[in-house]
Design a protein around this motif. Structure first.
Motif, mmCIF file in Angstrom:
data_model
loop_
_atom_site.group_PDB
_atom_site.id
_atom_site.type_symbol
_atom_site.label_atom_id
_atom_site.label_comp_id
_atom_site.label_asym_id
_atom_site.label_seq_id
_atom_site.Cartn_x
_atom_site.Cartn_y
_atom_site.Cartn_z
ATOM 1 N N ALA A 164 -22.431 -24.063 8.762
ATOM 2 C CA ALA A 164 -21.509 -24.831 7.925
ATOM 3 C C ALA A 164 -21.293 -24.129 6.582
ATOM 4 C CB ALA A 164 -22.043 -26.246 7.710
ATOM 5 N N ARG A 165 -22.358 -23.594 6.015
ATOM 6 C CA ARG A 165 -22.220 -22.889 4.731
ATOM 7 C C ARG A 165 -21.397 -21.620 4.873
ATOM 8 N NH1 ARG A 165 -27.970 -24.019 4.564
ATOM 9 N NH2 ARG A 165 -28.383 -25.826 3.196
ATOM 10 N N GLY A 166 -21.427 -21.005 6.047
ATOM 11 C CA GLY A 166 -20.724 -19.745 6.250
ATOM 12 C C GLY A 166 -19.279 -19.876 6.662
ATOM 13 N N LEU A 167 -18.828 -21.092 6.966
ATOM 14 C CA LEU A 167 -17.447 -21.288 7.406
ATOM 15 C C LEU A 167 -16.473 -21.169 6.244
ATOM 16 C CD1 LEU A 167 -17.722 -24.340 9.839
ATOM 17 C CD2 LEU A 167 -17.304 -21.952 10.466
ATOM 18 N N GLY A 195 -12.692 -22.358 4.590
ATOM 19 C CA GLY A 195 -12.100 -23.676 4.445
ATOM 20 C C GLY A 195 -11.406 -24.147 5.705
ATOM 21 N N ARG A 196 -11.506 -25.446 5.961
ATOM 22 C CA ARG A 196 -10.935 -26.060 7.164
ATOM 23 C C ARG A 196 -10.100 -27.267 6.776
ATOM 24 N NH1 ARG A 196 -12.185 -22.773 11.715
ATOM 25 N NH2 ARG A 196 -13.520 -21.249 10.660
ATOM 26 N N LEU A 197 -9.140 -27.588 7.636
ATOM 27 C CA LEU A 197 -8.389 -28.826 7.425
ATOM 28 C C LEU A 197 -9.278 -30.041 7.646
ATOM 29 C CD1 LEU A 197 -4.968 -28.070 9.152
ATOM 30 C CD2 LEU A 197 -5.431 -28.187 6.716
ATOM 31 N N THR A 198 -10.065 -30.017 8.712
ATOM 32 C CA THR A 198 -10.901 -31.172 9.043
ATOM 33 C C THR A 198 -12.277 -30.718 9.523
ATOM 34 O OG1 THR A 198 -10.330 -31.322 11.402
ATOM 35 C CG2 THR A 198 -8.840 -32.404 9.840
ATOM 36 N N ALA A 199 -13.229 -31.634 9.435
ATOM 37 C CA ALA A 199 -14.563 -31.446 10.023
ATOM 38 C C ALA A 199 -15.029 -32.808 10.521
ATOM 39 C CB ALA A 199 -15.548 -30.893 8.996
ATOM 40 N N THR A 200 -15.610 -32.832 11.717
ATOM 41 C CA THR A 200 -16.011 -34.093 12.340
ATOM 42 C C THR A 200 -17.483 -34.058 12.709
ATOM 43 O OG1 THR A 200 -13.802 -34.359 13.280
ATOM 44 C CG2 THR A 200 -15.544 -35.716 14.208
ATOM 45 N N LEU A 201 -18.189 -35.126 12.370
ATOM 46 C CA LEU A 201 -19.580 -35.307 12.774
ATOM 47 C C LEU A 201 -19.613 -36.256 13.972
ATOM 48 C CD1 LEU A 201 -21.092 -35.849 9.221
ATOM 49 C CD2 LEU A 201 -21.651 -33.945 10.733
ATOM 50 N N ASP A 248 -29.055 -39.829 14.143
ATOM 51 C CA ASP A 248 -28.618 -38.584 13.503
ATOM 52 C C ASP A 248 -28.323 -38.746 12.019
ATOM 53 O OD1 ASP A 248 -28.608 -37.103 15.943
ATOM 54 O OD2 ASP A 248 -26.721 -38.053 16.473
ATOM 55 N N LEU A 249 -28.443 -39.956 11.492
ATOM 56 C CA LEU A 249 -28.035 -40.205 10.117
ATOM 57 C C LEU A 249 -28.723 -39.285 9.101
ATOM 58 C CD1 LEU A 249 -26.301 -41.857 8.214
ATOM 59 C CD2 LEU A 249 -28.113 -43.589 8.140
ATOM 60 N N PRO A 250 -30.028 -39.066 9.167
ATOM 61 C CA PRO A 250 -30.651 -38.166 8.184
ATOM 62 C C PRO A 250 -30.089 -36.746 8.255
ATOM 63 C CG PRO A 250 -32.323 -39.468 9.312
ATOM 64 C CD PRO A 250 -31.044 -39.677 10.056
ATOM 65 N N HIS A 251 -29.778 -36.278 9.471
ATOM 66 C CA HIS A 251 -29.197 -34.939 9.609
ATOM 67 C C HIS A 251 -27.782 -34.913 9.035
ATOM 68 C CE1 HIS A 251 -32.676 -34.358 11.999
ATOM 69 N NE2 HIS A 251 -32.203 -34.937 13.098
ATOM 70 N N ALA A 252 -27.015 -35.970 9.315
ATOM 71 C CA ALA A 252 -25.639 -36.033 8.819
ATOM 72 C C ALA A 252 -25.608 -36.060 7.301
ATOM 73 C CB ALA A 252 -24.934 -37.262 9.395
ATOM 74 N N GLN A 253 -26.587 -36.714 6.688
ATOM 75 C CA GLN A 253 -26.630 -36.777 5.233
ATOM 76 C C GLN A 253 -26.876 -35.403 4.616
ATOM 77 O OE1 GLN A 253 -29.644 -39.867 4.983
ATOM 78 N NE2 GLN A 253 -28.125 -41.370 4.286
ATOM 79 N N ARG A 254 -27.530 -34.523 5.346
ATOM 80 C CA ARG A 254 -27.721 -33.145 4.856
ATOM 81 C C ARG A 254 -26.461 -32.303 5.062
ATOM 82 N NH1 ARG A 254 -32.893 -30.500 7.431
ATOM 83 N NH2 ARG A 254 -32.263 -28.852 5.961
ATOM 84 N N ILE A 313 -22.070 -30.332 2.415
ATOM 85 C CA ILE A 313 -21.502 -29.013 2.720
ATOM 86 C C ILE A 313 -20.090 -29.170 3.268
ATOM 87 C CG2 ILE A 313 -21.796 -26.901 4.061
ATOM 88 C CD1 ILE A 313 -24.787 -27.530 4.167
ATOM 89 N N LEU A 314 -19.924 -30.105 4.207
ATOM 90 C CA LEU A 314 -18.616 -30.287 4.837
ATOM 91 C C LEU A 314 -17.573 -30.781 3.838
ATOM 92 C CD1 LEU A 314 -19.649 -31.846 8.268
ATOM 93 C CD2 LEU A 314 -19.214 -29.440 7.688
ATOM 94 N N GLU A 315 -18.009 -31.574 2.845
ATOM 95 C CA GLU A 315 -17.075 -32.032 1.821
ATOM 96 C C GLU A 315 -16.461 -30.861 1.058
ATOM 97 O OE1 GLU A 315 -18.941 -36.386 0.560
ATOM 98 O OE2 GLU A 315 -19.657 -34.544 -0.411
ATOM 99 N N CYS A 316 -17.232 -29.780 0.936
ATOM 100 C CA CYS A 316 -16.747 -28.593 0.219
ATOM 101 C C CYS A 316 -15.964 -27.660 1.129
ATOM 102 C CB CYS A 316 -17.926 -27.829 -0.392
ATOM 103 S SG CYS A 316 -18.821 -28.744 -1.641
#
Length: 227
Positions: free
Chosen positions: A117-120, A122-128, A134-140, A144-147
């Motif tokens: 995720a850090r190496g990608l 910019g994208r139009l969208t990202a989906t979890l 999976d909530l603790p993983h998603a919170q990490r 990153i995805l917001e950026c």
């Protein structure tokens, strides 16, 4: 749908290796077999799609799962699989191919997913795609995805573009040259505006728009001498 000619069409699926990985790959591989070749909108888009496939076909680190060949303006689906280490070593693998092409990227664990995720770019969208466990993983992942994306979703697929107040169709470079604006929706006007401060301007110099705003919609913006 539409031969993959939607700017929000998912192109990369990042999957943690485990018991469900093979089932996911098999289901994804089977679905395109039920779809006939579709017509690409223009000759130039069809040519770009034909040129995009060889980028993946020529890499030994990429395994083809579904292969079809485009002829003229018709395009069939193509699906590939690779590992996160290969994608990070060769960023060209992650570049968009506009059309019915997808890439499955295998990761060992959440740490590799975070690294990717850090190496990608910019994208139009990202989906979890997640459940409660999976909530603790998603919170990490979310900070990153917001950026990295202009739109972040959970357990869904991004819609196409509608011109409305809530629509965002942009993101960090290279998806947009203006990271603070969208190319669709009511906020798109910001792409063509820049702030200018007018201090103590005589009234006859003030534009009609500013006079209209002064009449009551945003009076907090007009505290100087505009009389």
């Amino acid at each position: 749908m539409g031969a993959g000619q939607f700017c929000t069409d998912p192109g990369i699926a990042v999957v943690v290796e485990g018991p469900d990985t093979d089932r996911f790959a098999a289901a994804t591989r089977a679905a395109p077999g039920q779809v006939d070749p579709q017509v690409i909108l223009t000759e130039s888009i069809a040519e770009a799609y034909r040129c995009g496939n060889p980028v993946l076909d020529s890499r030994n680190a990429v395994r083809p799962l579904v292969t079809s060949y485009a002829a003229g303006r018709e395009a069939g689906p193509n699906l590939y699989e690779t590992r996160v280490s290969e994608l990070l070593a060769d960023p060209a693998l992650g570049q968009e191919v506009f059309g019915p092409l997808g890439l499955i990227v295998l990761v060992c664990d959440l740490d590799e997913m975070l690294t990717l995720a850090r190496g990608l770019e910019g994208r139009l969208t990202a989906t979890l795609h997640m459940d409660g466990a999976d909530l603790p993983h998603a919170q990490r992942l979310l900070p990153i995805l917001e950026c990295k994306a202009g739109r972040v979703l959970v357990n869904g697929f991004p819609t196409g573009v509608e011109v409305c107040d809530v629509m965002v169709n942009g993101g960090p470079y290279p998806t947009s040259t203006n990271f603070g604006a969208t190319s669709a929706g009511t906020m798109a006007i910001r792409r063509f505006l820049r702030p200018v401060c007018y201090q103590n301007l005589p009234g006859e110099f003030v534009s009609e728009d500013l006079r209209w705003m002064k009449t009551g919609l945003w009076p907090r913006f007009f505290t100087g001498n505009y009389s």
